[in-house]
Write an enzyme that holds these catalytic residues in place. Structure first.
Site: not given
Length: 367
Positions: A146, A200, A206, A256, A260
């Protein structure tokens, strides 16, 4: 027997990949997949995102722009990107609702990924072991969690770790959205995996769930409005027009992700380091304001929260109290309004005014 007959045949890329995947599983990773080391598919979109100013004050994104768009500038001769996923979902009955319980006073909400130990350290330790493993086969690696100059979600999607959700988060049918990514660039040539298809469909839950409207369209995020950015990356004052929208969130935001539908399949993480701490899920907001520098560092040792330092965290706490606090929180806020750090003092003064205004409105309704 001759020396030539004693030499073991070289391992194939497919065989090495199987050994690598098995080793990653032993280390606790939930997924290990491979992408060819090439330019990320969304490099142009990333450049546009930077030019539009949607990265806010995350200047490191622009500083590493060229490397993020060309992994060969990170590790010359890199042939493969190994992408690993580590589930962090904690099935411990602690939810956003219980974390925000008002028993004894309001508690703030902290994003689930920060409930336990710092994932940077947990994942990096595992990646170091894989690096050592691959060096045994002649590989040279660069490992990131990250923080490296690579577009990790692009490489992860190419490798099939998940697909790009409309929130910009990756989604996997088994793990939902609750997983950390680790990447290893390597000079070893490993057979790439296939991407997952986007599942999706027409769902936009979201987008609708975002409290600040930061997801401006499918796959488009304006970080300047994102609560995770405002409570973590932003170093200065939180814009006045966004403070009320932050609600009781004091470090990151899961809205968000919570929205989901794929997360209904999420399973509890096997990694105990991510288990929730009392300091992140059971502390009253007003009690955080008692922390001095040393106490803050002690309370959040080995936690990702330590990265925003006391001033950033107490700034967030003041905003949350301004949104959900009451008269019982005013003494703590008044002390914070005299803090030597002007950032904390200003946000505490704002919170005091907000609480007083709310109380006046409530009193007028009673009368």
């Amino acid at each position: 027997m001759s020396e030539i007959e004693n030499v073991s045949p070289p391992i194939t890329g497919e065989e090495l990949k199987k050994e690598l995947t098995a080793f990653a599983r032993e280390l606790g990773f939930d997924s290990c997949r491979i992408a060819a080391c090439g330019p990320p598919p969304h490099a142009d979109e990333f450049r546009d995102w930077l030019r539009d100013g949607r990265a806010g004050e995350m200047n490191y994104m622009e500083h590493g722009e060229e490397k993020r768009c060309d992994p060969q500038k990170v590790l010359p001769s890199a042939k493969s990107v190994i992408v690993l996923a580590l589930n962090y979902w904690q099935d411990d009955r602690i939810t956003a609702d219980t974390a925000a319980s008002t028993e004894g006073g309001p508690r703030g909400r902290i994003a689930r990924y920060a409930w336990g130990d710092d994932y940077h350290d947990v994942v990096a330790e595992k990646l170091d072991k894989i690096d050592s493993f691959l060096r045994g086969f002649g590989g040279t690696q660069k490992c990131y969690v990250d923080t490296g100059p690579i577009l990790e979600r692009d490489h992860a999607a190419q490798a099939g770790i998940g697909w790009h959700g409309k929130s910009t988060m990756l989604i996997d049918p088994r793990l939902g959205t609750w997983f950390f990514l680790g990447e290893i660039l390597t000079t070893l040539l490993l057979p790439p995996d296939s991407p997952q298809r986007d599942r999706c469909g027409t769902c936009e839950r979201c987008i609708r769930a975002c409290p600040t409207g930061a997801i401006t369209a499918p796959h488009r995020l304006d970080a300047r409005r994102c609560i995770s950015y405002l409570t973590i990356e932003l170093k200065g004052p939180i814009p006045l027009e966004l403070r009320q929208l932050i609600g009781d969130r004091i470090f990151g935001c899961d809205d968000c992700l919570d929205a989901c539908p794929w997360n209904r399949f999420a399973q509890a993480s096997r990694e105990t380091a991510f288990s929730a701490r009392l300091s992140t899920t059971g502390t009253l907001l007003r009690d955080y304001l008692k922390l001095d520098e040393a106490e803050f560092r002690t309370l959040f040792r080995n936690s990702p929260i330590k990265r925003i330092k006391r001033r950033g965290f107490l700034r967030n706490v003041c905003v949350a109290l301004g949104n959900v606090g009451d008269l019982a929180d005013l003494p703590a806020l008044k002390r914070a309004a005299s803090d030597v750090d002007p950032l904390i003092a200003e946000h505490a003064a704002w919170a005091i005014k907000r609480i007083q205004e709310r109380c006046e409105i409530q009193m007028s309704k009673v009368c």
